[in-house]
Scaffold this motif. Structure first.
Motif, PDB file in Angstrom:
ATOM      1  N   GLY A 111      -9.188 -20.804  -9.342  1.00 60.31           N
ATOM      2  CA  GLY A 111     -10.513 -21.024  -8.765  1.00 60.31           C
ATOM      3  C   GLY A 111     -10.896 -22.482  -8.781  1.00 60.31           C
ATOM      4  N   PRO A 112     -12.007 -22.842  -8.152  1.00 52.80           N
ATOM      5  CA  PRO A 112     -12.453 -24.241  -8.113  1.00 52.80           C
ATOM      6  C   PRO A 112     -12.802 -24.795  -9.489  1.00 52.80           C
ATOM      7  N   ASP A 113     -13.077 -23.891 -10.433  1.00 49.21           N
ATOM      8  CA  ASP A 113     -13.380 -24.333 -11.796  1.00 49.21           C
ATOM      9  C   ASP A 113     -12.121 -24.464 -12.648  1.00 49.21           C
ATOM     10  N   GLY A 114     -10.965 -24.192 -12.050  1.00 48.57           N
ATOM     11  CA  GLY A 114      -9.717 -24.322 -12.781  1.00 48.57           C
ATOM     12  C   GLY A 114      -9.282 -23.063 -13.507  1.00 48.57           C
ATOM     13  N   ASN A 115     -10.119 -22.021 -13.488  1.00 53.28           N
ATOM     14  CA  ASN A 115      -9.744 -20.773 -14.149  1.00 53.28           C
ATOM     15  C   ASN A 115      -8.600 -20.090 -13.403  1.00 53.28           C
ATOM     16  N   ILE A 116      -7.633 -19.588 -14.167  1.00 57.94           N
ATOM     17  CA  ILE A 116      -6.460 -18.930 -13.598  1.00 57.94           C
ATOM     18  C   ILE A 116      -6.550 -17.436 -13.870  1.00 57.94           C
ATOM     19  N   THR A 117      -6.405 -16.645 -12.832  1.00 59.74           N
ATOM     20  CA  THR A 117      -6.380 -15.194 -12.982  1.00 59.74           C
ATOM     21  C   THR A 117      -5.079 -14.651 -12.398  1.00 59.74           C
ATOM     22  N   THR A 118      -4.572 -13.610 -13.034  1.00 61.61           N
ATOM     23  CA  THR A 118      -3.328 -12.975 -12.603  1.00 61.61           C
ATOM     24  C   THR A 118      -3.574 -11.486 -12.442  1.00 61.61           C
ATOM     25  N   ARG A 119      -3.042 -10.928 -11.381  1.00 62.94           N
ATOM     26  CA  ARG A 119      -3.188  -9.488 -11.181  1.00 62.94           C
ATOM     27  C   ARG A 119      -1.993  -8.957 -10.385  1.00 62.94           C
ATOM     28  N   GLN A 120      -1.800  -7.662 -10.485  1.00 65.55           N
ATOM     29  CA  GLN A 120      -0.714  -6.991  -9.764  1.00 65.55           C
ATOM     30  C   GLN A 120      -1.276  -6.321  -8.526  1.00 65.55           C
ATOM     31  N   ASP A 121      -0.821  -6.756  -7.364  1.00 60.79           N
ATOM     32  CA  ASP A 121      -1.292  -6.175  -6.117  1.00 60.79           C
ATOM     33  C   ASP A 121      -0.392  -5.012  -5.705  1.00 60.79           C
ATOM     34  N   ASN A 122      -0.914  -4.156  -4.855  1.00 60.60           N
ATOM     35  CA  ASN A 122      -0.135  -3.041  -4.312  1.00 60.60           C
ATOM     36  C   ASN A 122       0.039  -3.283  -2.817  1.00 60.60           C
ATOM     37  N   ILE A 123       1.086  -4.033  -2.483  1.00 63.31           N
ATOM     38  CA  ILE A 123       1.307  -4.454  -1.103  1.00 63.31           C
ATOM     39  C   ILE A 123       2.585  -3.810  -0.586  1.00 63.31           C
ATOM     40  N   ASN A 124       2.550  -3.283   0.604  1.00 62.49           N
ATOM     41  CA  ASN A 124       3.778  -2.731   1.183  1.00 62.49           C
ATOM     42  C   ASN A 124       3.744  -2.850   2.696  1.00 62.49           C
ATOM     43  N   MET A 125       4.898  -2.659   3.288  1.00 63.82           N
ATOM     44  CA  MET A 125       5.013  -2.586   4.742  1.00 63.82           C
ATOM     45  C   MET A 125       6.130  -1.615   5.069  1.00 63.82           C
ATOM     46  N   THR A 126       6.168  -1.181   6.305  1.00 66.17           N
ATOM     47  CA  THR A 126       7.197  -0.250   6.741  1.00 66.17           C
ATOM     48  C   THR A 126       8.425  -1.021   7.218  1.00 66.17           C
ATOM     49  N   VAL A 127       9.524  -0.298   7.381  1.00 69.87           N
ATOM     50  CA  VAL A 127      10.730  -0.903   7.940  1.00 69.87           C
ATOM     51  C   VAL A 127      10.434  -1.448   9.332  1.00 69.87           C
ATOM     52  N   ARG A 128       9.743  -0.663  10.132  1.00 69.25           N
ATOM     53  CA  ARG A 128       9.410  -1.072  11.500  1.00 69.25           C
ATOM     54  C   ARG A 128       8.646  -2.389  11.502  1.00 69.25           C
ATOM     55  N   GLU A 129       7.652  -2.512  10.616  1.00 69.26           N
ATOM     56  CA  GLU A 129       6.856  -3.738  10.548  1.00 69.26           C
ATOM     57  C   GLU A 129       7.695  -4.919  10.098  1.00 69.26           C
ATOM     58  N   ASN A 130       8.605  -4.689   9.163  1.00 65.31           N
ATOM     59  CA  ASN A 130       9.481  -5.769   8.707  1.00 65.31           C
ATOM     60  C   ASN A 130      10.349  -6.301   9.844  1.00 65.31           C
ATOM     61  N   ILE A 131      10.879  -5.398  10.663  1.00 63.35           N
ATOM     62  CA  ILE A 131      11.713  -5.829  11.790  1.00 63.35           C
ATOM     63  C   ILE A 131      10.875  -6.622  12.790  1.00 63.35           C
ATOM     64  N   ILE A 132       9.667  -6.176  13.064  1.00 65.16           N
ATOM     65  CA  ILE A 132       8.774  -6.894  13.978  1.00 65.16           C
ATOM     66  C   ILE A 132       8.463  -8.290  13.446  1.00 65.16           C
ATOM     67  N   LEU A 133       8.180  -8.379  12.158  1.00 70.83           N
ATOM     68  CA  LEU A 133       7.874  -9.664  11.533  1.00 70.83           C
ATOM     69  C   LEU A 133       9.001 -10.665  11.737  1.00 70.83           C
ATOM     70  N   HIS A 134      10.239 -10.170  11.780  1.00 70.84           N
ATOM     71  CA  HIS A 134      11.391 -11.054  11.937  1.00 70.84           C
ATOM     72  C   HIS A 134      11.867 -11.147  13.385  1.00 70.84           C
ATOM     73  N   GLY A 135      11.011 -10.740  14.317  1.00 69.06           N
ATOM     74  CA  GLY A 135      11.285 -10.986  15.728  1.00 69.06           C
ATOM     75  C   GLY A 135      12.079  -9.914  16.435  1.00 69.06           C
ATOM     76  N   GLY A 136      12.267  -8.751  15.817  1.00 65.75           N
ATOM     77  CA  GLY A 136      13.041  -7.678  16.433  1.00 65.75           C
ATOM     78  C   GLY A 136      12.196  -6.470  16.747  1.00 65.75           C
ATOM     79  N   LEU A 137      12.880  -5.390  17.075  1.00 59.74           N
ATOM     80  CA  LEU A 137      12.216  -4.144  17.424  1.00 59.74           C
ATOM     81  C   LEU A 137      13.144  -2.982  17.122  1.00 59.74           C
ATOM     82  N   LEU A 138      12.636  -1.960  16.469  1.00 62.15           N
ATOM     83  CA  LEU A 138      13.392  -0.718  16.308  1.00 62.15           C
ATOM     84  C   LEU A 138      13.292   0.059  17.617  1.00 62.15           C
ATOM     85  N   THR A 139      14.424   0.328  18.242  1.00 66.55           N
ATOM     86  CA  THR A 139      14.403   1.008  19.531  1.00 66.55           C
ATOM     87  C   THR A 139      14.288   2.515  19.348  1.00 66.55           C
TER      88      THR A 139
END
Length: 410
Positions: free
Chosen positions: A125-153
């Protein structure tokens, strides 16, 4: 947390979307060099954002590679216009990071980093305080391929060949037991059966009548299938057998020998949805999935219709598993494999997964054979960071599952 995020554009596509995935902000500003911030990469990001966070505005600002004053001035303008912005510190060249350090020392900017491997977020933060947390982030295979410029046909297995009901998964487990019993004979018997099916096609009701002398010893597969309830109207006559396959999926397994190993790997991985949040089998990837702006709009609103477009360069990967945002690309071999298989897997994985992706070669039979030089093969695979999981015919399902999990935890 929403608002504006500033990303230092990275060669690794995944590093550019962690904040987008977690926060779906109002705006993301990407700072990058011309040599890195390529048009195709920006278009891939836009296509990805259109699916995962369509309301987010993406802005791309080019900065010079070696002009510190210009980098400082650019960051100064952004920090003045968006004083509450968060700065994501993954990516960017040294000059941008030096400029950020200079501005941050004056303005106490807010910054964060989300680790793609663990989804661990560190925020300062702007006050220099450091916080750590575990996020729950995911994506699908289809989205991963799109992100890298491809397409699942629409030739991809989950969209065309296979419907993974509980009944079909049970069928996979049963037929895998037949393949395990036959081991190296499975491929040979499958080739015999495939030829027999072509030479003696079914009638209008789907009934096959095949001479026993065409099947030879491969007829044992049909006896096993009948015993397991995978055939209908089975009749064992002195010189021929008559039957119907229980369904189209059973026929597709029996007439293409490599299918059962792929299906087995997929089915075993699917038992742990808490580990693997998405699985795709027989993934057919169009290398040039991002085309015109109009097609990308259509893509975001109607993915099924978009898949009916024509395809350019394509590759097929037997199985892709997704754990959080990290893909594992898997090539399955029911017979022997050579160095070409390693290089093909390496090429496709790098193109559609980047350096974060994992890769594994799974073999039904043992790879160890001193006569064929597999000691060199395994060593080469190790140098390429490719896991080799072999002799799966002799492996318990739980062991295979643990190995698949270990590949991701490497």
């Amino acid at each position: 947390m929403a608002g504006t995020f500033v990303e230092f554009f990275s060669d690794e596509a995944l590093e550019n979307v962690m904040c987008l995935l977690q926060y779906k902000p109002d705006r993301v500003i990407y700072l990058g060099m011309k040599a890195t911030m390529l048009t195709r990469k920006m278009e891939s990001l836009q296509a990805f954002a259109a699916i995962r966070s369509p309301e987010t505005i993406l802005e791309f600002i080019e900065v010079p590679r070696d002009d510190l004053d210009e980098c400082i001035a650019t960051l100064q303008e952004i920090s003045d216009e968006y004083p509450d912005a968060y700065y994501e510190l993954t990516g960017g060249n040294e000059m941008i990071l030096i400029a950020f350090g200079y501005i941050s020392a004056q303005k106490k900017l807010k910054c964060l980093r989300i680790d793609p491997f663990t989804s661990t977020e560190i925020t300062i933060g702007p006050d220099g305080n450091i916080t750590t947390r575990q996020d729950n982030i995911n994506m699908t295979v289809r989205e991963n391929i799109i992100l890298h410029g491809g397409l699942l046909t629409n030739q991809t297995g989950n969209y065309s060949s296979w419907k993974f009901t509980d009944e079909f998964k049970a069928d996979i487990r049963d037929i895998w037991e037949i393949a395990r019993k036959l081991r190296h004979k499975w491929n040979r018997y499958g080739a015999i059966i495939e030829d027999a099916i072509k030479n003696y096609p079914c009638d209008e009701k789907g009934t096959y009548t095949i001479p026993k002398n065409q099947l030879r010893e491969a007829i044992s597969v049909f006896y096993d299938l009948q015993h397991m309830g995978k055939l209908k109207y089975f009749s064992d006559q002195p010189k021929r057998i008559r039957f119907q396959f229980k369904n189209r999926e059973i026929k597709n397994i029996i007439t293409k020998t490599g299918n059962i190993l792929e299906l087995h790997v997929y089915e075993v991985a699917s038992r742990r949805p808490d580990i693997f949040n998405d699985e795709i089998i027989s993934a057919v990837i169009d290398w040039n999935g991002n085309k015109t702006q109009e097609q990308k709009k259509q893509f975001a609103s109607d993915y099924k219709r978009y898949m009916d477009t024509t395809y350019d360069t394509v590759n097929e990967i037997d199985v892709i598993l997704m754990r959080s945002v990290i893909p594992t690309f898997i090539s399955c071999k029911s017979g022997r494999a050579g160095s070409l298989a390693l290089h093909e897997l390496q090429t496709v994985t790098h193109r559609f997964g980047g350096n974060y992706a994992k890769k594994a070669l799974i073999m039904a039979l043992p790879a160890d054979n001193s006569a064929s030089g597999t000691s060199f093969f395994k060593q080469r695979a190790k140098e390429m960071h490719i896991w080799v999981i072999d002799n799966v015919y002799s492996m318990k399902d739980e062991v295979l599952l643990n190995k698949l999990i270990r590949v991701q935890g490497e």
